[in-house]
Enzyme design. Sequence first.
Site, short mmCIF file in Angstrom:
data_model
loop_
_atom_site.label_atom_id
_atom_site.label_comp_id
_atom_site.label_asym_id
_atom_site.label_seq_id
_atom_site.Cartn_x
_atom_site.Cartn_y
_atom_site.Cartn_z
N HIS A 13 0.86 -1.20 0.00
CA HIS A 13 0.00 0.00 0.00
C HIS A 13 0.89 1.24 0.00
O HIS A 13 1.25 1.78 1.05
CB HIS A 13 -0.92 -0.01 1.23
N HIS A 211 -9.88 1.42 -0.32
CA HIS A 211 -9.75 2.17 0.93
C HIS A 211 -11.11 2.06 1.59
O HIS A 211 -12.11 2.53 1.03
CB HIS A 211 -9.41 3.63 0.64
N GLU A 214 -12.27 4.53 6.27
CA GLU A 214 -11.36 5.60 6.72
C GLU A 214 -12.14 6.66 7.50
O GLU A 214 -11.55 7.46 8.22
CB GLU A 214 -10.70 6.29 5.53
N ASP A 289 1.70 3.60 3.18
CA ASP A 289 0.68 4.51 2.65
C ASP A 289 1.34 5.61 1.83
O ASP A 289 1.26 5.60 0.59
CB ASP A 289 -0.17 5.10 3.79
P1 5GP Z 1 -1.24 9.39 -6.70
O1 5GP Z 1 -2.40 8.49 -6.97
O2 5GP Z 1 -1.48 10.78 -7.22
O3 5GP Z 1 0.06 8.82 -7.16
O4 5GP Z 1 -1.08 9.48 -5.11
C1 5GP Z 1 -1.75 10.43 -4.32
C2 5GP Z 1 -3.24 10.13 -4.27
O5 5GP Z 1 -3.46 8.88 -3.57
C3 5GP Z 1 -4.04 11.14 -3.46
O6 5GP Z 1 -4.42 12.25 -4.25
C4 5GP Z 1 -5.24 10.32 -3.00
O7 5GP Z 1 -6.19 10.23 -4.03
C5 5GP Z 1 -4.64 8.95 -2.79
N1 5GP Z 1 -4.25 8.76 -1.38
C6 5GP Z 1 -3.04 8.86 -0.82
N2 5GP Z 1 -3.07 8.60 0.50
C7 5GP Z 1 -4.35 8.32 0.78
C8 5GP Z 1 -5.02 7.94 1.99
O8 5GP Z 1 -4.46 7.82 3.08
N3 5GP Z 1 -6.36 7.70 1.88
C9 5GP Z 1 -7.03 7.81 0.70
N4 5GP Z 1 -8.34 7.55 0.70
N5 5GP Z 1 -6.42 8.15 -0.44
C10 5GP Z 1 -5.10 8.41 -0.41
#
Ligand code: 5GP
Length: 349
Positions: A13, A211, A214, A289
Amino acid sequence: MEWIHTMPKIELHAHLNGSIRDSTLLELARVLLEKGVTELTDVEDVIQKNDRSLDEVFKLFDLIHVITTDHQTVTRITREVVEDFALENVVYLELRTTPKRNDSIGMSKRSYMEAVIKGLRSISEVDVEFFNSQQLNKLCGRKKIYVRLLLSIDRRETTESAMETVKLALEMRNVGVVGIDLSGNPLVGEWSTFLPALQFAKDNDLYITLHCGEVPNPEEIQAMLDFKPHRVGHACFFKDQDWEKLKSFRIPVEICLSSNIITKSISSIDVHHFADLYKVKHPLIICTDDFGVFSTTLCNEYSLAVRSFGLGKRETFSLAKSGIDATFAEDEVKQQLRLIFDSASPEYV
Ligand code: 5GP
């Protein structure tokens, strides 16, 4: 704890844009500052690492995306993230990212993903295997890592846009894409919006991780569990009936300790659900995460678990190894991972 560093580890993750090196983020932000694209307060916000609520984390991601979303940068951060995980002896990484479209710079979801793949191909510091016909180099002394990709659907997306991501994932299976993740601000969007795309993905043999829980949202949690995803992340606001369902379906849980504590999704580590799930031998896997956003590393997350839940060396190793079964990797890769863990096991008895 040196033994945690040397122990082979599995990361399931990790969000690409949450896992950027501070030094890279600063460097990129400075360029935008000079061009006047962003303001100093914005950049300071990105760098500052105090506690943030979950909502603040998503505002931060919007800022990070302004700084990182061009093809060249996506390629660079992909390379760096994989190198960083390999350097802490992660031997298998499932990296997730949200394919993004930005017409103003000629970026489509496909070209975004091509930039990610270019990043994987450009890695020279460590040996990377990201699709199954590749062989890991047998050179001694170099870190070796298997990488698989999950395409994320952001909860702000429409059904149509989610479906586009799933179709892209299906087309990119030959370059290591194995599944779909549903993420993004849990206070936004409805489960029914994403269900058609997720069902289509599942019907076409893509793996699904969600997810889940949360924020307190009992109906959504139950609906997500009834969908029987292959894994869930977080599971912070589960009630008894949710735990019962999760456990009866044996759905593995991706545990992100620092993230849950920093965002206050869990009030303190002593009441984290890790303890109960571990006690009843429910499948779980320790993950970061967003190691950039939460200033952590996978080693740090394992150390936290060891200190907080009194795990010994042998138990920690078994826990890390048990993650193999929760991966979305092909059987041959799982077999290779078992060999890697078995050859390291004498150190952990
Ligand atoms: P990316 O998909 O742009 O490479 O990574 C960042 C994105 O992952 C964020 O904009 C969000 O959509 C998602 N994300 C990152 N960490 C979390 C989290 O702890 N919870 C949730 N629900 N989404 C996350």
